[in-house]
Enzyme design. Sequence first.
Site, PDB file in Angstrom:
ATOM      1  N   ARG A   1       0.857  -1.181   0.000  1.00 10.24           N
ATOM      2  CA  ARG A   1       0.000   0.000   0.000  1.00 10.24           C
ATOM      3  C   ARG A   1       0.895   1.234   0.000  1.00 10.24           C
ATOM      4  O   ARG A   1       1.923   1.276   0.700  1.00 10.24           O
ATOM      5  CB  ARG A   1      -0.912   0.045   1.236  1.00 10.24           C
TER       6      ARG A   1
ATOM      7  N   HIS B   1      -0.667  -0.284  -9.787  1.00 12.64           N
ATOM      8  CA  HIS B   1      -1.434  -1.222  -8.949  1.00 12.64           C
ATOM      9  C   HIS B   1      -1.920  -2.419  -9.775  1.00 12.64           C
ATOM     10  O   HIS B   1      -3.110  -2.739  -9.796  1.00 12.64           O
ATOM     11  CB  HIS B   1      -2.612  -0.505  -8.277  1.00 12.64           C
TER      12      HIS B   1
ATOM     13  N   GLU C   1      -2.469   7.540  -4.939  1.00 13.49           N
ATOM     14  CA  GLU C   1      -2.921   6.901  -6.183  1.00 13.49           C
ATOM     15  C   GLU C   1      -4.421   7.031  -6.421  1.00 13.49           C
ATOM     16  O   GLU C   1      -4.885   6.901  -7.560  1.00 13.49           O
ATOM     17  CB  GLU C   1      -2.521   5.417  -6.214  1.00 13.49           C
TER      18      GLU C   1
HETATM   19  P1  NAI Z   1      -1.612 -11.108   5.035  1.00 16.62           P
HETATM   20  O1  NAI Z   1      -2.656 -10.620   5.975  1.00 16.62           O
HETATM   21  O2  NAI Z   1      -1.604 -12.550   4.630  1.00 16.62           O
HETATM   22  O3  NAI Z   1      -0.155 -10.784   5.654  1.00 16.62           O
HETATM   23  C1  NAI Z   1       0.182  -9.594   6.248  1.00 16.62           C
HETATM   24  C2  NAI Z   1       1.308  -9.903   7.224  1.00 16.62           C
HETATM   25  O4  NAI Z   1       1.814  -8.667   7.732  1.00 16.62           O
HETATM   26  C3  NAI Z   1       0.875 -10.737   8.430  1.00 16.62           C
HETATM   27  O5  NAI Z   1       1.683 -11.888   8.561  1.00 16.62           O
HETATM   28  C4  NAI Z   1       1.057  -9.798   9.615  1.00 16.62           C
HETATM   29  O6  NAI Z   1       1.445 -10.480  10.806  1.00 16.62           O
HETATM   30  C5  NAI Z   1       2.169  -8.919   9.099  1.00 16.62           C
HETATM   31  N1  NAI Z   1       2.315  -7.650   9.796  1.00 16.62           N
HETATM   32  C6  NAI Z   1       1.370  -6.886  10.379  1.00 16.62           C
HETATM   33  N2  NAI Z   1       1.940  -5.794  10.924  1.00 16.62           N
HETATM   34  C7  NAI Z   1       3.273  -5.893  10.693  1.00 16.62           C
HETATM   35  C8  NAI Z   1       4.391  -5.069  11.007  1.00 16.62           C
HETATM   36  N3  NAI Z   1       4.240  -3.935  11.692  1.00 16.62           N
HETATM   37  N4  NAI Z   1       5.614  -5.477  10.596  1.00 16.62           N
HETATM   38  C9  NAI Z   1       5.786  -6.620   9.906  1.00 16.62           C
HETATM   39  N5  NAI Z   1       4.757  -7.445   9.593  1.00 16.62           N
HETATM   40  C10 NAI Z   1       3.528  -7.069   9.980  1.00 16.62           C
HETATM   41  O7  NAI Z   1      -1.690 -10.160   3.762  1.00 16.62           O
HETATM   42  P2  NAI Z   1      -1.200 -10.476   2.284  1.00 16.62           P
HETATM   43  O8  NAI Z   1      -2.256 -11.193   1.544  1.00 16.62           O
HETATM   44  O9  NAI Z   1       0.163 -11.045   2.327  1.00 16.62           O
HETATM   45  O10 NAI Z   1      -1.164  -8.984   1.685  1.00 16.62           O
HETATM   46  C11 NAI Z   1      -0.270  -8.016   2.177  1.00 16.62           C
HETATM   47  C12 NAI Z   1      -0.688  -6.675   1.635  1.00 16.62           C
HETATM   48  O11 NAI Z   1      -0.485  -6.653   0.215  1.00 16.62           O
HETATM   49  C13 NAI Z   1      -2.196  -6.363   1.782  1.00 16.62           C
HETATM   50  O12 NAI Z   1      -2.491  -5.812   3.044  1.00 16.62           O
HETATM   51  C14 NAI Z   1      -2.442  -5.376   0.668  1.00 16.62           C
HETATM   52  O13 NAI Z   1      -2.251  -4.084   1.200  1.00 16.62           O
HETATM   53  C15 NAI Z   1      -1.336  -5.676  -0.341  1.00 16.62           C
HETATM   54  N6  NAI Z   1      -1.846  -6.195  -1.619  1.00 16.62           N
HETATM   55  C16 NAI Z   1      -1.463  -5.559  -2.766  1.00 16.62           C
HETATM   56  C17 NAI Z   1      -1.905  -6.016  -3.991  1.00 16.62           C
HETATM   57  C18 NAI Z   1      -1.505  -5.349  -5.276  1.00 16.62           C
HETATM   58  O14 NAI Z   1      -2.110  -5.627  -6.314  1.00 16.62           O
HETATM   59  N7  NAI Z   1      -0.505  -4.485  -5.286  1.00 16.62           N
HETATM   60  C19 NAI Z   1      -2.806  -7.181  -4.080  1.00 16.62           C
HETATM   61  C20 NAI Z   1      -3.107  -7.803  -2.807  1.00 16.62           C
HETATM   62  C21 NAI Z   1      -2.645  -7.300  -1.623  1.00 16.62           C
END
Ligand code: NAI
Length: 326
Positions: free
Chosen positions: A229, A290, A258
């Site tokens: 993000r 994105h 964005e």
């Molecule tokens: P997820 O929920 O599976 O993993 C997020 C991880 O971040 C979790 O393991 C959590 O413990 C960890 N986390 C939380 N706070 C933290 C911190 N302060 N420091 C380090 N780790 C921390 O989410 P997923 O599916 O891996 O997605 C991650 C992000 O990717 C989403 O939140 C979304 O913003 C972004 N995304 C972007 C896309 C794109 O097209 N560019 C598509 C899908 C998701």
Amino acid sequence: MRCCVFSTKPYDERFLSEASANHALTFLEPRLTIETAALADGFDAACLFVNDEASADVIERLASMGVRFIVLRSAGFNNVDLDVCKQHGIRVARVPAYSPQGVAEHAVGLMLALNRRLPKAYNRVREGNFALDGLLGFQMHGKTAGVVGTGLIGAACCRILRGFGMTVLAHDPNPADGLDVEYVELDQLWAESDVITLHVPLFDATYHLVNDDTLGRMKDGVMLINTSRGGLVDTRAVIAALKSQKLGALGLDVYEEEDGLFFSDRSGDILGDDTFARLLTFPNVLITGHQAFFTREALTEIAQTTIDNLTRFEAGAEAPNEVRAD
Ligand code: NAI
């Protein structure tokens, strides 16, 4: 269920229509903002994407028109005020995972393209210029990658980078099992990584995670990738770090401003965002709009899960993908 779909693109309409058995979907091109919220009048549900603004005033407007459900076509839900949804009894569900490997592959694609100067090489060869100066890269094998956040996408990224033969330092308050990486504190990750990739959600605690201070702790010439993000990165700080050459390369699929910029053809417009315009001037910056999620597999999963969320809400059933205020 009568559901209006904001920020519809032709591909949304195609995949959602294919997945929808018996919901009445109305496809709307506008992005949800306070100005466009009236379009939801008469609908039970609103289907939103990442740059739709479900802020407090918008939610209040939706609630006053009878909207009871919000179904997000995204994993992130930082654009929805969950507290206000709760106050108005609006249930919210998301698509927790859609092709996380695809997002990880895009992050690694940005790394490779930046490292080996692929956009420049592509243009040169097309113009008959086969000189190699300016295209010098480095071998990823043996280098250290820092992966911040090892949820679904971060873990997939770790596996790819380990496959390259990189040492992977990871940081996550909830470490994943079975990843062949070393979990470290952020300070160590900043200090020792040659390439850093962000896969944490945007929360208050992660807003501007990359800022003047954290950039100062990184290696000179580090490569930074953000496919998560935009708000995770202080754009002003990275521009300063690019100018001072602290930051050696920057790959972005997301940008903090964005909203209202990405997902549309603006090639005929005058770009009004001077910060974004400055980013585009650096030869070592590669930005995609994105698109990391944008694979056939992901669009199929997004559509199926979104329709399933609507079906469960309509039946008054538990929705495993529901997100609630703490
Ligand atoms: P997820 O929920 O599976 O993993 C997020 C991880 O971040 C979790 O393991 C959590 O413990 C960890 N986390 C939380 N706070 C933290 C911190 N302060 N420091 C380090 N780790 C921390 O989410 P997923 O599916 O891996 O997605 C991650 C992000 O990717 C989403 O939140 C979304 O913003 C972004 N995304 C972007 C896309 C794109 O097209 N560019 C598509 C899908 C998701």
